[in-house]
Write an enzyme that holds these catalytic residues in place. Structure first.
Site, PDB file in Angstrom:
ATOM      1  N   GLN A  10      -4.567  -5.038   6.946  1.00  0.00           N
ATOM      2  CA  GLN A  10      -5.626  -5.949   6.497  1.00  0.00           C
ATOM      3  C   GLN A  10      -5.590  -7.290   7.215  1.00  0.00           C
ATOM      4  OE1 GLN A  10      -8.035  -4.954   4.679  1.00  0.00           O
ATOM      5  NE2 GLN A  10      -7.193  -3.064   3.875  1.00  0.00           N
ATOM      6  N   ASP A  15       3.178  -4.279   7.556  1.00  0.00           N
ATOM      7  CA  ASP A  15       1.921  -3.541   7.465  1.00  0.00           C
ATOM      8  C   ASP A  15       0.798  -4.544   7.706  1.00  0.00           C
ATOM      9  OD1 ASP A  15      -0.476  -2.527   6.571  1.00  0.00           O
ATOM     10  OD2 ASP A  15       0.346  -1.613   4.753  1.00  0.00           O
ATOM     11  N   CYS A  18      -4.979   2.652  -3.483  1.00  0.00           N
ATOM     12  CA  CYS A  18      -3.720   3.167  -2.904  1.00  0.00           C
ATOM     13  C   CYS A  18      -2.598   2.146  -3.067  1.00  0.00           C
ATOM     14  CB  CYS A  18      -3.889   3.554  -1.435  1.00  0.00           C
ATOM     15  SG  CYS A  18      -5.156   4.794  -1.169  1.00  0.00           S
ATOM     16  N   HIS A  56       0.869  -1.180   0.000  1.00  0.00           N
ATOM     17  CA  HIS A  56       0.000   0.000   0.000  1.00  0.00           C
ATOM     18  C   HIS A  56       0.909   1.235   0.000  1.00  0.00           C
ATOM     19  CE1 HIS A  56      -2.723   2.967   1.927  1.00  0.00           C
ATOM     20  NE2 HIS A  56      -3.718   2.208   1.499  1.00  0.00           N
ATOM     21  N   LYS A  99     -10.204  -0.521  10.751  1.00  0.00           N
ATOM     22  CA  LYS A  99     -10.367  -1.744   9.944  1.00  0.00           C
ATOM     23  C   LYS A  99     -10.655  -2.946  10.838  1.00  0.00           C
ATOM     24  CE  LYS A  99      -7.164  -0.143   6.379  1.00  0.00           C
ATOM     25  NZ  LYS A  99      -8.022   0.458   5.365  1.00  0.00           N
TER      26      LYS A  99
HETATM   27  N1  C6P Z   1      -6.456   0.658   2.872  1.00  0.00           N
HETATM   28  C1  C6P Z   1      -8.332   0.332   1.392  1.00  0.00           C
HETATM   29  O1  C6P Z   1      -9.433   0.643   0.925  1.00  0.00           O
HETATM   30  P1  C6P Z   1      -4.853   3.771   7.367  1.00  0.00           P
HETATM   31  O2  C6P Z   1      -5.409   4.718   6.344  1.00  0.00           O
HETATM   32  O3  C6P Z   1      -3.599   4.299   7.994  1.00  0.00           O
HETATM   33  O4  C6P Z   1      -5.856   3.297   8.341  1.00  0.00           O
HETATM   34  O5  C6P Z   1      -4.453   2.439   6.561  1.00  0.00           O
HETATM   35  C2  C6P Z   1      -3.611   2.519   5.450  1.00  0.00           C
HETATM   36  C3  C6P Z   1      -3.422   1.161   4.860  1.00  0.00           C
HETATM   37  C4  C6P Z   1      -2.191   0.563   4.985  1.00  0.00           C
HETATM   38  N2  C6P Z   1      -1.961  -0.669   4.517  1.00  0.00           N
HETATM   39  C5  C6P Z   1      -2.919  -1.370   3.920  1.00  0.00           C
HETATM   40  C6  C6P Z   1      -2.620  -2.755   3.443  1.00  0.00           C
HETATM   41  C7  C6P Z   1      -4.181  -0.826   3.757  1.00  0.00           C
HETATM   42  O6  C6P Z   1      -5.129  -1.536   3.167  1.00  0.00           O
HETATM   43  C8  C6P Z   1      -4.432   0.491   4.204  1.00  0.00           C
HETATM   44  C9  C6P Z   1      -5.756   1.156   3.969  1.00  0.00           C
HETATM   45  C10 C6P Z   1      -7.778   1.138   2.545  1.00  0.00           C
HETATM   46  O7  C6P Z   1      -7.682  -0.589   0.946  1.00  0.00           O
HETATM   47  C11 C6P Z   1      -7.821   2.601   2.251  1.00  0.00           C
HETATM   48  S1  C6P Z   1      -6.727   3.071   0.961  1.00  0.00           S
END
Ligand code: C6P
Length: 420
Positions: free
Chosen positions: A217, A214, A378, A137, A240
């Protein structure tokens, strides 16, 4: 969680979770969108909140609102107790060795930026290498590009296969004495791939690199055990995990966190301050400057306890059944191309439909009350790798049903008719 190809849609697992009972915990799931029952298949973007979380946040705001770690009055003590107790919930959730290794941050993005700016900026030297998988991401790419610009380090991409798996041979050959940091997404938001983090970490450590995972998910869908993974840092997002927005977790090893400088200065992170110099508080306060997201942290604690109550065995089995059914039915729709067919997958289905732009597909489905995400998620390097600008993405949670997948599939057929 291996995917099996099947001719007919798979059936419910033998010992399913009581999905109807679980759904009653989520008020939003019984609402209507555009006159149709909501079918929420955008869980990778954000999860929905159960009553336990909503109530914990409400109680924090309505009955216990005070600043933490500052007051001697009763309300402040209550708020502090409730806030501090979440640290142990979070420690247990990640199976971290110690509570002080868990830092409350705004989310995955902030957690990775903290590591990049505090650990990366102070340890990286010109020519050092940061290896990142092609399926990261943006929040596990851009912070490293920024710190590379600041230090002279170099970011290199680990290739992925046509199925959307890390090319482990290529990874092995990229690792070397210059490798200082490896960044890997535990579960890809764009492909659903579950990465072999423990194996990748072992290889990185042999090369002397630290591993930043990371877990955005993974934390909502699988039991996370940072000790079993062996990694050095792990970041995830509360929203999430069916908790509030604006809060997340960063776990790091004590010896690394202790040696890292604070990345933000302010209240609550100091030991003493004078104009001749400042000393910092011990972990975790050193990395938590300023008034924290108190109600949100308390809400995240409720989310963690809620997930623990359901259990990741039941969650994993049900989400796997959902994924199998969706994979079988969606891939049978003429013109569908699945993007991401790894052997180990979580409940994310990315695809394109010939002749229908993913955004148009998202709009048509929305008219039926079906919420999916369309775009690059993203993860633009993933789109480039698969030669697409965007995909449609359905992402599942334990409260989704087989009927909801059928609604998605009906919407795909309708979109084909509209664009025929
Ligand atoms: N993905 C999606 O629709 P934040 O924004 O900090 O809570 O998470 C960022 C992020 C980082 N790593 C992964 C693997 C993610 O999936 C995400 C967030 C959302 O897929 C919004 S782009």
């Amino acid at each position: 969680m291996a995917l099996a190809a099947s001719a007919s849609p798979p059936r419910r697992p033998a010992a399913p979770l009581d999905v109807e009972a679980v759904r009653r915990d989520f008020p939003i799931l019984s609402t209507r969108v555009n006159g149709k029952p909501l079918v929420y298949l955008d869980n990778a973007a954000t999860g929905q909140r159960p009553l336990a979380v909503i109530e914990a946040v409400r109680r924090s705001m309505a009955e216990q609102n005070a600043n933490v770690h500052r007051g001697v009055h009763t309300l402040s003590e209550q708020a502090t107790l409730a806030y501090d107790a979440v640290r142990e919930d979070a420690r247990a959730f990640l199976n971290a060795p110690a509570g002080h290794e868990v830092i409350f941050v705004r989310g995955t993005t902030e957690g990775i930026n903290l590591v990049a700016q505090s650990y990366g900026r102070t340890t990286l030297r010109p020519g050092d290498e940061i290896l990142l998988t092609t399926m990261e991401h943006h929040s596990n790419i851009v912070p490293w590009q920024i710190v590379a610009g600041q230090t002279g380090a170099v970011v290199r991409a680990i290739p992925i296969t046509d199925a959307g798996e890390v090319d482990l041979d290529a990874y092995r050959s990229l690792l070397g004495p210059r490798t200082k940091i490896v960044g890997v997404v535990h579960i890809s938001n764009a492909l659903g791939t579950i990465n072999p983090v423990a194996e990748m970490t072992r290889l990185a450590h042999e090369a002397g690199a630290v591993v930043v995972v990371d877990g955005a998910q993974a934390a909502p869908h699988t039991a996370v055990d940072v000790q079993a993974l062996g990694c050095d840092f792990y970041a995830c997002s509360g929203h999430k995990m069916f908790g509030p927005t604006g809060v997340g977790l960063l776990w790091g090893r004590t010896e690394l966190l202790d040696a890292m400088p604070p990345w933000q200065g302010g209240g609550d992170m100091i030991h003493t301050v004078s104009f001749t110099g400042t000393t910092f508080a011990p972990l975790p306060a050193k990395f938590e400057a300023g008034t924290p997201a108190i109600a949100e942290v308390i809400g995240l604690g409720a989310a963690i306890r809620y997930l623990r109550g359901i259990g990741f065995d039941a969650i994993g089995a049900w989400e796997h059944a959902l994924l199998e059914r969706a994979t079988a039915l969606v891939s049978a729709v003429p013109g569908v191309r699945l993007v991401g067919t790894a052997r180990q997958k979580a409940g994310v289905l990315s695809f394109t439909l010939a002749g229908v732009h993913p955004h148009d597909l998202g709009t048509i489905l929305d008219a039926d009350g079906v919420a999916i995400r369309a775009g690059h998620h993203c993860a633009q390097p993933v789109m480039d790798r698969f030669g697409v600008h965007a995909t449609a993405r359905a992402s599942f949670a334990f409260y989704n049903t087989f009927d909801e997948i059928d609604a998605l599939v009906r919407g795909l057929h309708r979109a084909r008719e509209v664009f025929a």
